[in-house]
Write a protein that holds these residues in place. Structure first.
Motif, short mmCIF file in Angstrom:
data_model
loop_
_atom_site.label_atom_id
_atom_site.label_comp_id
_atom_site.label_asym_id
_atom_site.label_seq_id
_atom_site.Cartn_x
_atom_site.Cartn_y
_atom_site.Cartn_z
N ILE A 136 0.84 -1.20 0.00
CA ILE A 136 0.00 0.00 0.00
C ILE A 136 0.88 1.25 0.00
O ILE A 136 0.68 2.18 -0.80
N ARG A 137 1.89 1.26 0.87
CA ARG A 137 2.77 2.43 1.00
C ARG A 137 3.44 2.75 -0.35
O ARG A 137 3.49 3.89 -0.79
N ARG A 138 3.92 1.70 -1.02
CA ARG A 138 4.63 1.90 -2.29
C ARG A 138 3.72 2.49 -3.36
O ARG A 138 4.10 3.40 -4.11
N ILE A 139 2.50 1.98 -3.45
CA ILE A 139 1.55 2.45 -4.46
C ILE A 139 1.14 3.90 -4.17
O ILE A 139 1.09 4.74 -5.07
N VAL A 140 0.87 4.18 -2.90
CA VAL A 140 0.46 5.54 -2.50
C VAL A 140 1.58 6.55 -2.78
O VAL A 140 1.32 7.66 -3.25
N GLU A 141 2.82 6.14 -2.52
CA GLU A 141 3.96 7.04 -2.78
C GLU A 141 4.09 7.39 -4.26
O GLU A 141 4.62 8.43 -4.62
N ALA A 142 3.58 6.51 -5.13
CA ALA A 142 3.61 6.78 -6.57
C ALA A 142 2.44 7.64 -7.02
O ALA A 142 2.28 7.92 -8.21
N GLY A 143 1.60 8.06 -6.06
CA GLY A 143 0.51 8.98 -6.40
C GLY A 143 -0.79 8.30 -6.75
O GLY A 143 -1.70 8.93 -7.30
N ILE A 144 -0.90 7.03 -6.42
CA ILE A 144 -2.12 6.28 -6.74
C ILE A 144 -2.88 6.00 -5.44
O ILE A 144 -2.32 5.38 -4.53
N PRO A 145 -4.14 6.45 -5.35
CA PRO A 145 -4.90 6.19 -4.13
C PRO A 145 -5.18 4.69 -3.97
O PRO A 145 -5.45 3.99 -4.95
#
Ligand SMILES: Nc1nc(=O)c2c([nH]1)NC[C@@H]1CN(c3ccc(C(=O)N[C@@H](CCC(=O)O)C(=O)O)cc3)CN21
Ligand SMILES: CC(C)C(=O)C(=O)O
Ligand SMILES: [Mg+2]
Length: 271
Positions: free
Chosen positions: A130-139
């Motif tokens: 989750i953290r990795r995806i969110v850091e890429a700007g994807i909710p």
């Protein structure tokens, strides 16, 4: 021009709704016709669920569903909505190996479908993804409690969060919030523990069989509309009887064709 100005639902609206005590509503959708109907009716979000495995593809579980199968369905839904927030469900085997794999899959959904967010199952065990995806700007919408992709590991369609399980559910909820999820689905958990999670978290909780004391509700549309064969989980309220409507329509059509009542004069082309 004025009617083009439908304001899209965004992640901040989920947060604002929780803070204002306004309930959030979601349904699943797998095609452009239902997506357009639910969007026009004012639904806040549509989940293109891996429940497509059950309701579209006819598998007994969600496990066989692939990214390649969900992408065209998600594109159809995302292309049909004017207001609703569209969430792409990441299927079993498309994110568990590593945060890199999870981000790769999330990129595919965002680039190839027009969805606005992704969802994946698991609390503590999926926090780094989750953290990795969110850091890429994807909710990311998280999903804890009963997680259908683990149904064999969990021993069936089991209620989660009872007794000792309450602490695990709370730990999962805190983990997904800390990892940056904008909302979390709570599936098949007792109402009291769902209420406790909802009170403790800053992000909104979306219940699927989690009672009324959550920030929003989500149902599989074919269960909700009575399109299936009648067997639905206890938490489902059936708002229509599409199974009956379509059965009656098919029966009438077969009879009309047999008796040449259809086509009638108004359906024929003049010479
Ligand atoms: N059509 C459909 N509806 C769903 O809600 C759904 C899916 N498919 N596929 C993915 C998961 C699987 N889920 C399910 C599936 C079955 C039950 C169910 O039958 N529950 C029973 C009790 C448990 C049992 O006996 O299996 C119930 O009455 O609640 C619950 C959730 C929720 N999701
Ligand atoms: C039941 C919901 C939460 C889901 O994940 C799905 O429809 O796939
Ligand atoms: Mg799912």
């Amino acid at each position: 021009m004025a009617d083009q100005a439908v304001k899209r639902v965004r992640t901040r609206h989920f947060q604002n709704a929780k803070e204002a005590g306004i309930k959030i509503t979601g349904l699943t959708s797998y095609d452009q016709l239902t997506a357009s109907i639910f969007d026009s009716a004012g639904i806040d979000f549509l989940l293109v669920g891996d429940s497509a495995g059950n309701v579209v593809f006819g598998h007994g579980t969600t496990l066989p569903v692939t990214v390649d199968e969900l992408i065209p369905l998600t594109r159809a839904v995302a292309g049909a909505v004017k207001r609703a927030f569209v969430v792409a469900d990441m299927p079993f085997g498309s994110y568990e190996i590593s945060p890199d794999e999870a981000l790769h899959t999330a990129f595919r959904f965002m680039k190839e479908t027009g969805a606005h967010a992704v969802k994946l199952e698991g609390g503590v065990r999926s926090a780094e993804q989750i953290r990795r995806i969110v850091e890429a700007g994807i909710p990311v919408m998280a999903h804890i409690g009963f997680t259908p992709q683990s149904e064999h590991g969990l021993g069936g369609h089991m209620i989660q969060g009872r007794g000792e399980g309450a602490e695990k559910l709370l730990a999962d909820a805190r983990a997904v919030e800390d990892a940056g999820a904008f909302a979390v689905v709570l599936e098949m958990v007792p109402s009291g523990i769902a209420a406790q999670v909802t009170k403790e978290l800053r992000i909104p909780t979306i219940g699927v069989g989690a009672g009324p004391h959550v920030d929003g509700q989500l149902l599989v549309w074919t269960d909700w509309a009575g399109l299936g064969n009648g067997r639905v989980p206890k938490f489902v309220k059936q708002y229509a009887d599409l199974h009956g409507v379509l059965t009656d329509a098919a029966t009438a059509y077969i009879a009309d064709v047999a008796t040449e009542s259809y086509p009638a004069a108004e359906h024929e082309y003049p010479e």
